[in-house]
Write a protein that holds these residues in place. Structure first.
Motif, PDB file in Angstrom:
ATOM      1  N   ILE A 442       0.837  -1.207   0.000  1.00  0.00           N
ATOM      2  CA  ILE A 442       0.000   0.000   0.000  1.00  0.00           C
ATOM      3  C   ILE A 442       0.865   1.247   0.000  1.00  0.00           C
ATOM      4  O   ILE A 442       0.612   2.207  -0.749  1.00  0.00           O
ATOM      5  CB  ILE A 442      -0.954  -0.010   1.208  1.00  0.00           C
ATOM      6  CG1 ILE A 442      -1.985  -1.137   1.064  1.00  0.00           C
ATOM      7  CG2 ILE A 442      -1.654   1.338   1.362  1.00  0.00           C
ATOM      8  CD1 ILE A 442      -2.831  -1.356   2.314  1.00  0.00           C
ATOM      9  N   SER A 445       2.300   1.770  -3.340  1.00  0.00           N
ATOM     10  CA  SER A 445       1.256   2.177  -4.283  1.00  0.00           C
ATOM     11  C   SER A 445       0.887   3.646  -4.108  1.00  0.00           C
ATOM     12  O   SER A 445       0.672   4.360  -5.101  1.00  0.00           O
ATOM     13  CB  SER A 445       0.014   1.297  -4.098  1.00  0.00           C
ATOM     14  OG  SER A 445       0.276  -0.025  -4.507  1.00  0.00           O
ATOM     15  N   LEU A 486      -4.063  -5.682  -5.709  1.00  0.00           N
ATOM     16  CA  LEU A 486      -4.135  -4.956  -4.436  1.00  0.00           C
ATOM     17  C   LEU A 486      -5.586  -4.718  -4.042  1.00  0.00           C
ATOM     18  O   LEU A 486      -5.949  -4.832  -2.858  1.00  0.00           O
ATOM     19  CB  LEU A 486      -3.380  -3.623  -4.552  1.00  0.00           C
ATOM     20  CG  LEU A 486      -3.310  -2.773  -3.278  1.00  0.00           C
ATOM     21  CD1 LEU A 486      -2.656  -3.528  -2.125  1.00  0.00           C
ATOM     22  CD2 LEU A 486      -2.569  -1.458  -3.545  1.00  0.00           C
ATOM     23  N   THR A 490      -7.728  -5.786  -0.414  1.00  0.00           N
ATOM     24  CA  THR A 490      -8.099  -4.645   0.437  1.00  0.00           C
ATOM     25  C   THR A 490      -9.560  -4.246   0.316  1.00  0.00           C
ATOM     26  O   THR A 490     -10.112  -3.622   1.236  1.00  0.00           O
ATOM     27  CB  THR A 490      -7.245  -3.408   0.087  1.00  0.00           C
ATOM     28  OG1 THR A 490      -7.487  -3.045  -1.290  1.00  0.00           O
ATOM     29  CG2 THR A 490      -5.764  -3.670   0.309  1.00  0.00           C
ATOM     30  N   ASP A 492     -10.404  -1.874  -1.343  1.00  0.00           N
ATOM     31  CA  ASP A 492     -10.333  -0.421  -1.460  1.00  0.00           C
ATOM     32  C   ASP A 492     -10.587  -0.067  -2.925  1.00  0.00           C
ATOM     33  O   ASP A 492      -9.744  -0.309  -3.794  1.00  0.00           O
ATOM     34  CB  ASP A 492      -8.952   0.068  -1.003  1.00  0.00           C
ATOM     35  CG  ASP A 492      -8.846   1.585  -0.968  1.00  0.00           C
ATOM     36  OD1 ASP A 492      -9.677   2.255  -1.620  1.00  0.00           O
ATOM     37  OD2 ASP A 492      -7.931   2.100  -0.297  1.00  0.00           O
ATOM     38  N   TRP A 495      -8.111   1.403  -5.917  1.00  0.00           N
ATOM     39  CA  TRP A 495      -7.098   0.702  -6.714  1.00  0.00           C
ATOM     40  C   TRP A 495      -7.697   0.104  -7.975  1.00  0.00           C
ATOM     41  O   TRP A 495      -7.075   0.140  -9.051  1.00  0.00           O
ATOM     42  CB  TRP A 495      -6.401  -0.362  -5.875  1.00  0.00           C
ATOM     43  CG  TRP A 495      -5.774   0.224  -4.646  1.00  0.00           C
ATOM     44  CD1 TRP A 495      -6.039  -0.089  -3.344  1.00  0.00           C
ATOM     45  CD2 TRP A 495      -4.792   1.269  -4.609  1.00  0.00           C
ATOM     46  NE1 TRP A 495      -5.290   0.691  -2.488  1.00  0.00           N
ATOM     47  CE2 TRP A 495      -4.508   1.532  -3.243  1.00  0.00           C
ATOM     48  CE3 TRP A 495      -4.126   2.006  -5.576  1.00  0.00           C
ATOM     49  CZ2 TRP A 495      -3.584   2.495  -2.837  1.00  0.00           C
ATOM     50  CZ3 TRP A 495      -3.209   2.979  -5.176  1.00  0.00           C
ATOM     51  CH2 TRP A 495      -2.949   3.209  -3.831  1.00  0.00           C
TER      52      TRP A 495
END
Length: 671
Positions: A442, A445, A486, A490, A492, A495
């Motif tokens: 992370i 990234s 990723l 995650t 999230d 991404w």
């Protein structure tokens, strides 16, 4: 020796490789319009010399020839001389390496090109001794003055040959991909398996992570004892070998022998990232503790030696220290025994350290050839005792080695290579559950997102200091690939959304509408002699094969039929090549598996979805694309649940809600 009595135009560059030549007496220029225009205006031939900071023979030629005033006098009088870091400008490296392969049948670095004033190449070679180099320069200059028409004809023939090398048409007819055809490709591939030492037969021996990754995906669907043994043997022998740094972790570029014993000592970031992923996937399948140890030690090495303070990762460590290849890493038996005392004899026996040495001048590279358990059985000792000697001995050697002069660090920070290590860290986290690996991924990234993304949505390639060099297709392809992975660990959304945006940008700026493949360079870049496409997979997968897989995966998340068809068309276009030359297209073969076998989208929603995600992802299954409920991701819309719920989807159709991991796995077995 190189001194600072001279300074040329490379002194303003940031690449360590270019800066290495900044005080040569040669009037070097970087690849810029200024130098190219100068060659035309002065009607001079060009020397175009390409290398990289961790290249041993690049250092040798710099010392022998480019630091020599007599050589410099010949080059400065008759040529415009340009230096290129191949890792900054892989587009130029690819183009001129094709020239080398076309004209000589081989390539390597340093790569030295002679070109006409208009930039068309007429000669290619690699390393030359000082006298060879000066004689070559004089002969070509004389020919240019006496018979320029001969060189112009040669340049035309080379250009036409390069154009033919890159021809790929649009395949309009249907192509059927079957498991039976794949089995035949694998059977042909097996003839090159080294089933004694692992890897491919012969020497030098390179780790081929793209190949191993494909074969692991193949094994998931098809039991094959030969393939399984080959993967296990390759990963085990590499982990035991001198190619793996037994003291400090991390892999060297390749082994010079067939046994993985003696490395070419440079350590590249892209090797660490890709091999992390392979060992992580293999550990998920086997739970082999050796593979986990390699994961842990390699991450430790990368974070200790290659991580920048901002969170990005540097390019490589040199093979040389104090001008000697491997000096930092090798030992005499006497040195080891003095450091380890009474444990020295056993340690030397285990790691094949002798008075004669297995390297040069009585020095030794550490490697093992049998397992710890077999060693204990042979020498009638307890495993616990051996483990203690090895652990203590490695730490003492590590501490002593840290007092040596270290190999030179190439502190370039490249978008594509950082994407590779991000992906490797993600898979290391999936396999081990070590959250620090996820935090590393992370952090890197966020660094790349801040430094690499330009205002127009495109990317910079070089991220050292201020972003520079317009990115190439591999920067986009590998970063998209890493950020999809990723996202999966995650949930999230940023991404996956960033990956989708980069894919859209790449399609606008790199896509070739005529053959439905991608160019390596952007439409915004200055045109080269030929605008090339990267198709065959090597140590790093081809940018086109990565983009094809990206389109396939993103089509599953964004319910995009056009992306799916683009992926299919790209695969059809190269299907003839990959069927006849299977191992050189290993990543394309992995894409083919998606079209042969069923694959799924798994949407997880409700309380505890993160824990359930981690529990599912700890197992290796490359045929499931995981998403967390979100209204921003089309496949995951309208699935908002309070209690834990799984939706298993295929071809845009989802199952009834499932409320347990066991129920999910049961349904997948039924499917």
């Amino acid at each position: 020796m190189n001194t600072k009595n001279y300074t040329n135009a490379l002194a303003k560059e940031t690449s360590p490789y270019l800066l290495m030549h900044a005080h040569n007496p040669v009037y070097w220029y970087p690849w810029r319009r200024e130098a190219l225009s100068m060659a035309k205006e002065q009607n001079k031939l060009m020397v175009i010399s390409i290398g990289y900071a961790a290249c041993h023979w690049c250092h040798v030629m710099e010392e022998e020839s480019f630091s020599d005033k007599e050589v410099a006098a010949v080059m400065n009088k008759n040529f415009i001389s340009i230096k290129i870091d191949r890792e900054e400008r892989p587009d130029l490296d690819q183009l001129f390496m094709d020239v080398a392969h076309l004209t000589t049948g081989k390539g390597g670095w340093p790569l030295n090109i002679i070109a006409l004033p208009d930039g068309r190449p007429i000669f290619a070679g690699t390393y030359f001794q000082k006298r060879q180099w000066t004689n070559l320069l004089r002969e070509i200059h004389l020919l240019f003055k006496k018979s320029p028409e001969r060189l112009n004809q040669l340049a035309l023939e080379i250009k036409q040959g390069i154009e033919r090398m890159d021809l790929v048409g649009l395949v309009k007819e249907s192509v059927l991909f079957t498991a039976e055809t794949m089995d035949k490709i694998i059977d042909a591939w097996k003839s090159n398996f080294d089933l004694e030492w692992g890897g491919n037969k012969g020497a030098p021996k390179f780790p081929m992570p793209v190949e191993y990754k494909f074969l692991l995906s193949y094994l998931f669907k098809k039991s094959d004892d030969d393939v399984g043994r080959y993967i296990d043997l390759s990963l085990t022998r590499m982990a035991w070998g001198g190619i793996y740094d037994q003291v400090g972790g991390g892999f060297s570029r390749y082994a010079v022998d067939t046994y993985w014993k003696i490395p070419h000592f440079e350590k590249m970031l892209y090797d660490q990232g890709q091999l992390l992923e392979v060992y992580a996937n293999a550990y998920q399948l086997t739970q082999n503790p050796l593979f986990k140890k390699v994961i842990e030690q390699t991450v430790d090495f990368v974070n200790r030696e290659l991580k920048s303070p901002e969170g990005g990762y540097y390019a490589s460590l040199d093979a040389d220290s104090e001008g000697v290849e491997g000096k930092y890493y090798v030992w005499t038996k006497k040195e080891v025994e003095e450091l380890l005392g009474s444990d020295g004899g056993l340690f030397c026996l285990f790691f094949n350290i002798s008075n004669e040495g297995n390297w040069e001048d009585g020095k030794n590279v550490l490697f093992q050839t049998i397992s710890e358990d077999e060693f204990c059985e042979r020498h009638q000792m307890e495993r616990e005792s051996l483990d203690s000697v090895i652990k203590t001995g490695k730490q003492k050697l590590f501490d002593a080695r840290n007092r040596r002069v270290r190999p030179t660090l190439d502190d370039k920070i490249l978008t594509s290579w950082n994407a590779i290590i991000i992906k490797g860290l993600v898979h290391a986290y999936r396999a081990t559950g070590n959250k620090s690996y996820l935090q590393n991924a992370i952090h890197a990234s966020l660094f790349v997102k801040e430094k690499a993304i330009k205002e127009d949505g495109g990317l910079w390639r070089s991220l050292k200091g201020k972003g520079s060099i317009n990115a190439f297709l591999d920067d986009y392809a590998l970063l998209i690939d890493a950020w999809i992975d990723l996202y999966q660990v995650t949930f999230d959304d940023q991404w996956l959304l960033e990956a989708h945006a980069l894919s859209e940008y790449a399609t606008c700026h790199f896509f070739n509408e005529d053959n439905q493949l991608f160019y390596y360079t952007s439409v915004l870049d200055d045109p080269l002699m030929i605008r090339k496409s990267e198709l065959s997979d090597n140590v790093i997968p081809a940018s086109n094969s990565v983009m094809a897989i990206n389109h396939f995966r993103l089509s599953k998340y964004f319910l995009n039929k056009e992306g799916y068809q683009t992926s299919l068309q790209m695969l059809k276009n190269v299907s003839g090549k990959i069927d006849s030359h299977g191992k050189y297209y290993a990543n394309w073969q992995r894409l083919k598996l998606y079209f042969i076998h069923e694959n799924y989208e798994l949407v997880i929603s409700g309380k505890g979805k993160e824990k359930a995600r981690d529990e599912f992802l700890v197992d290796f299954n490359p045929y499931v694309f995981v998403a967390g409920q979100s209204e921003l991701i089309p496949v995951a819309r309208n699935k908002n649940c309070k209690e834990l719920t799984f939706y298993l989807c295929k071809n845009n159709s989802c199952s009834l809600p499932i409320h347990s991991i066991l129920g999910l796995k049961r349904m997948m077995r039924q499917e």
